[in-house]
Design a protein around this motif. Structure first.
Motif, PDB file in Angstrom:
ATOM      1  N   ALA A  52      -1.080 -31.366 -19.919  1.00  0.00           N
ATOM      2  CA  ALA A  52      -1.404 -31.581 -20.871  1.00  0.00           C
ATOM      3  C   ALA A  52      -0.220 -31.972 -21.983  1.00  0.00           C
ATOM      4  O   ALA A  52       0.473 -32.032 -21.904  1.00  0.00           O
ATOM      5  N   TYR A  53      -1.199 -32.574 -23.356  1.00  0.00           N
ATOM      6  CA  TYR A  53      -0.583 -32.876 -24.577  1.00  0.00           C
ATOM      7  C   TYR A  53      -0.534 -32.265 -25.660  1.00  0.00           C
ATOM      8  O   TYR A  53      -2.168 -32.517 -25.723  1.00  0.00           O
ATOM      9  N   CYS A  54       0.012 -32.281 -26.265  1.00  0.00           N
ATOM     10  CA  CYS A  54       0.065 -31.607 -27.622  1.00  0.00           C
ATOM     11  C   CYS A  54      -0.762 -33.241 -28.522  1.00  0.00           C
ATOM     12  O   CYS A  54      -1.258 -34.051 -27.928  1.00  0.00           O
ATOM     13  N   LEU A  55      -1.315 -32.692 -29.959  1.00  0.00           N
ATOM     14  CA  LEU A  55      -1.509 -33.029 -30.434  1.00  0.00           C
ATOM     15  C   LEU A  55      -1.934 -33.585 -31.986  1.00  0.00           C
ATOM     16  O   LEU A  55      -1.728 -33.864 -32.295  1.00  0.00           O
ATOM     17  N   ALA A  99      -1.318 -15.608 -31.880  1.00  0.00           N
ATOM     18  CA  ALA A  99      -0.343 -16.494 -31.359  1.00  0.00           C
ATOM     19  C   ALA A  99      -0.555 -17.892 -30.723  1.00  0.00           C
ATOM     20  O   ALA A  99      -1.460 -17.988 -31.141  1.00  0.00           O
ATOM     21  N   ILE A 100       0.838 -18.386 -31.135  1.00  0.00           N
ATOM     22  CA  ILE A 100       0.556 -19.752 -30.887  1.00  0.00           C
ATOM     23  C   ILE A 100       1.166 -20.758 -29.620  1.00  0.00           C
ATOM     24  O   ILE A 100       2.216 -19.946 -29.365  1.00  0.00           O
ATOM     25  N   VAL A 101       0.250 -20.818 -28.407  1.00  0.00           N
ATOM     26  CA  VAL A 101       1.353 -21.458 -26.960  1.00  0.00           C
ATOM     27  C   VAL A 101       1.695 -22.311 -27.277  1.00  0.00           C
ATOM     28  O   VAL A 101       0.374 -23.486 -27.941  1.00  0.00           O
ATOM     29  N   VAL A 102       2.451 -22.279 -26.913  1.00  0.00           N
ATOM     30  CA  VAL A 102       3.720 -24.548 -26.242  1.00  0.00           C
ATOM     31  C   VAL A 102       4.093 -24.641 -25.325  1.00  0.00           C
ATOM     32  O   VAL A 102       3.785 -23.095 -24.908  1.00  0.00           O
ATOM     33  N   ALA A 103       4.086 -25.865 -25.361  1.00  0.00           N
ATOM     34  CA  ALA A 103       5.127 -25.872 -23.594  1.00  0.00           C
ATOM     35  C   ALA A 103       6.831 -26.373 -24.286  1.00  0.00           C
ATOM     36  O   ALA A 103       6.973 -26.312 -25.591  1.00  0.00           O
ATOM     37  N   ASN A 104       7.756 -25.330 -23.236  1.00  0.00           N
ATOM     38  CA  ASN A 104       9.297 -25.413 -23.656  1.00  0.00           C
ATOM     39  C   ASN A 104       9.669 -24.611 -24.863  1.00  0.00           C
ATOM     40  O   ASN A 104       8.711 -24.307 -25.437  1.00  0.00           O
ATOM     41  N   TRP A 149       7.296 -31.491 -28.663  1.00  0.00           N
ATOM     42  CA  TRP A 149       6.946 -29.953 -28.677  1.00  0.00           C
ATOM     43  C   TRP A 149       7.242 -29.053 -29.547  1.00  0.00           C
ATOM     44  O   TRP A 149       6.417 -27.927 -30.272  1.00  0.00           O
ATOM     45  N   ALA A 150       8.437 -28.975 -30.048  1.00  0.00           N
ATOM     46  CA  ALA A 150       8.641 -28.639 -31.151  1.00  0.00           C
ATOM     47  C   ALA A 150       8.415 -29.073 -32.075  1.00  0.00           C
ATOM     48  O   ALA A 150       7.910 -27.900 -33.124  1.00  0.00           O
ATOM     49  N   LEU A 151       8.359 -29.708 -32.884  1.00  0.00           N
ATOM     50  CA  LEU A 151       7.785 -30.462 -33.397  1.00  0.00           C
ATOM     51  C   LEU A 151       5.881 -29.802 -33.893  1.00  0.00           C
ATOM     52  O   LEU A 151       5.642 -28.958 -35.091  1.00  0.00           O
ATOM     53  N   GLU A 152       5.278 -30.179 -32.977  1.00  0.00           N
ATOM     54  CA  GLU A 152       3.871 -29.477 -32.075  1.00  0.00           C
ATOM     55  C   GLU A 152       3.944 -27.535 -32.711  1.00  0.00           C
ATOM     56  O   GLU A 152       2.552 -27.666 -33.130  1.00  0.00           O
ATOM     57  N   ALA A 153       4.987 -26.794 -32.477  1.00  0.00           N
ATOM     58  CA  ALA A 153       5.814 -25.607 -32.576  1.00  0.00           C
ATOM     59  C   ALA A 153       4.975 -25.204 -34.356  1.00  0.00           C
ATOM     60  O   ALA A 153       5.204 -24.372 -34.890  1.00  0.00           O
ATOM     61  N   ALA A 154       6.243 -25.979 -34.810  1.00  0.00           N
ATOM     62  CA  ALA A 154       6.477 -25.559 -36.522  1.00  0.00           C
ATOM     63  C   ALA A 154       5.031 -25.753 -37.206  1.00  0.00           C
ATOM     64  O   ALA A 154       4.633 -25.231 -38.218  1.00  0.00           O
ATOM     65  N   LEU A 155       4.886 -27.119 -35.895  1.00  0.00           N
ATOM     66  CA  LEU A 155       3.535 -27.593 -37.266  1.00  0.00           C
ATOM     67  C   LEU A 155       2.636 -26.215 -37.523  1.00  0.00           C
ATOM     68  O   LEU A 155       1.664 -26.030 -38.543  1.00  0.00           O
ATOM     69  N   ASP A 156       2.323 -25.909 -35.591  1.00  0.00           N
ATOM     70  CA  ASP A 156       1.278 -24.878 -35.549  1.00  0.00           C
ATOM     71  C   ASP A 156       1.401 -23.884 -36.963  1.00  0.00           C
ATOM     72  O   ASP A 156       0.794 -22.929 -37.514  1.00  0.00           O
ATOM     73  N   MET A 157       2.706 -23.262 -36.469  1.00  0.00           N
ATOM     74  CA  MET A 157       3.501 -22.084 -36.909  1.00  0.00           C
ATOM     75  C   MET A 157       3.211 -22.035 -38.075  1.00  0.00           C
ATOM     76  O   MET A 157       2.575 -20.740 -39.729  1.00  0.00           O
ATOM     77  N   GLN A 158       3.642 -23.348 -39.468  1.00  0.00           N
ATOM     78  CA  GLN A 158       2.922 -23.556 -40.975  1.00  0.00           C
ATOM     79  C   GLN A 158       2.132 -23.753 -41.100  1.00  0.00           C
ATOM     80  O   GLN A 158       1.846 -23.153 -42.125  1.00  0.00           O
ATOM     81  N   ALA A 159       1.082 -23.605 -40.033  1.00  0.00           N
ATOM     82  CA  ALA A 159      -0.162 -24.253 -40.655  1.00  0.00           C
ATOM     83  C   ALA A 159      -0.839 -22.807 -41.303  1.00  0.00           C
ATOM     84  O   ALA A 159      -1.778 -22.727 -41.467  1.00  0.00           O
ATOM     85  N   VAL A 160      -0.634 -22.131 -39.585  1.00  0.00           N
ATOM     86  CA  VAL A 160      -0.620 -20.352 -40.662  1.00  0.00           C
ATOM     87  C   VAL A 160      -0.559 -20.051 -41.188  1.00  0.00           C
ATOM     88  O   VAL A 160      -1.409 -19.008 -41.647  1.00  0.00           O
ATOM     89  N   GLU A 173       6.416 -19.243 -25.849  1.00  0.00           N
ATOM     90  CA  GLU A 173       6.350 -20.163 -25.295  1.00  0.00           C
ATOM     91  C   GLU A 173       6.259 -19.833 -23.397  1.00  0.00           C
ATOM     92  O   GLU A 173       6.983 -19.802 -22.768  1.00  0.00           O
ATOM     93  N   ALA A 174       5.335 -21.567 -23.155  1.00  0.00           N
ATOM     94  CA  ALA A 174       5.734 -22.091 -21.352  1.00  0.00           C
ATOM     95  C   ALA A 174       7.145 -22.992 -21.220  1.00  0.00           C
ATOM     96  O   ALA A 174       7.189 -23.349 -22.062  1.00  0.00           O
ATOM     97  N   PRO A 175       7.308 -22.912 -19.830  1.00  0.00           N
ATOM     98  CA  PRO A 175       8.586 -23.288 -19.529  1.00  0.00           C
ATOM     99  C   PRO A 175       7.586 -24.503 -18.969  1.00  0.00           C
ATOM    100  O   PRO A 175       8.688 -25.771 -19.447  1.00  0.00           O
ATOM    101  N   THR A 176       6.576 -25.253 -19.214  1.00  0.00           N
ATOM    102  CA  THR A 176       6.283 -26.838 -18.768  1.00  0.00           C
ATOM    103  C   THR A 176       4.790 -26.531 -19.373  1.00  0.00           C
ATOM    104  O   THR A 176       4.465 -25.742 -19.821  1.00  0.00           O
ATOM    105  N   ALA A 177       4.622 -28.170 -19.855  1.00  0.00           N
ATOM    106  CA  ALA A 177       3.143 -28.023 -20.079  1.00  0.00           C
ATOM    107  C   ALA A 177       2.194 -28.464 -19.461  1.00  0.00           C
ATOM    108  O   ALA A 177       1.236 -28.842 -19.565  1.00  0.00           O
TER     109      ALA A 177
END
Length: 395
Positions: A52-55, A99-104, A149-160, A173-177
């Motif tokens: 998967a790729y982040c959006l 819950a916010i699911v991300v990789a790495n 993916w860290a930036l993706e997670a930041a966007l997700d948490m801050q948007a919520v 946090e999942a180990p891979t994408a």
């Protein structure tokens, strides 16, 4: 039961991996996307089979600011802007956990969230007060720190946080994408967390013939929000699952004083008729497709009217305050709105709620994405529309 689950995941992995390359010719080719030259994709690995790729997207025409002077405001929309745009209450959601699911791994997650919430005078959300949690889906911290993916997670948490300031947040946090071996098992972990009412995934893969084998991981009684993609009129998975809420993207048009004057469909908003998922009953009479169509609903995603976000993970091209976007932004915004609306019924599929209350959405009638254009009623750019308050997101 665990053995059966592992067997089903392995079988699905084989099917998806084997079909990824072989079905490439049948896949719609990505459109031009949205945001133009003023934004970039955060995740650039979009061609590894089964991965998967982040959006997320970020603005490139605005320099990131590592810090702000006292009284200085970052560029981009604030939580107050989101509340005004979608008629949301400034408080609510207490006791609801997303819950916010991300990789790495994202080592700076809690610290960056604290900077964001302090800037906008939101209540603290920390491990100490029980609001913030970080969970490793395998029980072991992922060995990789990927700044994208860290930036993706930041966007997700801050948007919520922007749409539901009192919501609790669990970062899973999942180990891979890789979607079958890593991200879907992380969704299973999110499903089992005490108090979770919503799960957000801001990631996608191209549609594949075997994708329906994964739909059962999205359970009744939980809100699942997934970005509809950023390729302009191209459906992606898991957004195309009939068991999740597919969230498309819009642009908030502002006047010279920064006030919101209108909303239109975003050129990058993913969507269309699924290649493989059947038409669900709740879309009959709405969708122009003979199969599952996306998106269901939308929220702001165009980076040109994106959220202010903060990220400090080393390795990012830009560190500090910047402006985000993509359906990685709209999906967690809607996740927060669902949480404000209340807990879904234990046997409900919450993605059906908007279709029962279309009048409680802003009907977006302008803007095109790929081959599709927004128009009155349901469309393949913005779905039912964008929330007008919370009534459309509950039974």
């Amino acid at each position: 039961m665990r053995r059966r689950l592992i067997s089903s995941l392995v079988a699905a992995a084989v099917a998806l991996a084997g079909l990824a390359a072989g079905s490439a010719a049948a896949q719609p080719q990505p459109g031009p996307g949205g945001g133009g030259p003023t934004s970039r994709r955060v995740c650039t690995d979009r061609h590894t089979a089964g991965k998967a790729y982040c959006l997320a997207r970020v603005r490139t025409d605005l320099p990131a600011r590592p810090g702000l002077l006292p009284g200085q405001q970052p560029a981009g929309l604030s939580p107050r802007d989101i509340q005004r745009a979608y008629q949301l209450p400034p408080v609510g959601g207490l006791g609801r956990r997303i819950a916010i699911v991300v990789a790495n791994d994202y080592p700076e997650a809690e610290a960056d969230l604290a900077v964001y919430r302090n800037q906008f005078h939101l209540p603290p959300c920390t491990t100490a007060n029980g609001c913030f949690q970080k969970v490793y889906s395998t029980g072991v911290k992922p060995g990789t720190v990927d700044p994208s993916w860290a930036l993706e997670a930041a966007l997700d948490m801050q948007a919520v946080s922007a749409s539901c300031p009192l919501c609790s947040i669990t970062l899973v946090e999942a180990p891979t994408a890789f979607i079958v071996s890593s991200l879907i098992p992380a969704v299973d972990v999110a499903n089992s967390l005490p108090g979770v009412t919503g799960v957000n995934g801001s990631w996608a893969i191209p549609e594949q013939p075997a994708e329906g084998s994964l739909d059962s991981h999205f359970l009744p009684g939980i809100v699942y929000t997934f970005g509809s993609g950023d390729d302009g009129g191209v459906p992606v998975y898991p957004s195309s699952s009939p068991n999740v809420t597919s969230v498309g993207g819009t642009r908030l048009n502002l006047d010279s004083r920064g006030r919101i004057v209108s909303e239109s469909g975003w050129a990058g908003s993913g969507g269309g008729c699924s290649l493989y998922e059947p038409l669900p009953a709740f879309q009959q009479g709405f969708s122009p497709c003979a199969t599952r169509s996306t998106p269901d609903v939308s929220a702001v995603a165009d980076p040109d009217s994106g959220l202010a976000i903060y990220v400090s993970t080393p390795g990012n091209p830009t560190i500090g305050w910047q402006v985000g976007g993509g359906t990685s932004q709209s999906a967690p915004l809607v996740a927060g709105m669902y949480a404000l609306a209340g807990r879904p019924g234990p046997n409900d599929r919450p993605n059906t709620y908007p279709y029962a209350h279309p009048r409680n959405f802003h009907d977006i009638v302008t803007g095109c994405a790929g081959a599709f254009c927004a128009h009155p009623g349901y469309d393949l750019v913005t779905g039912i529309g964008t929330p007008r308050g919370l009534r459309g997101l509950r039974r």
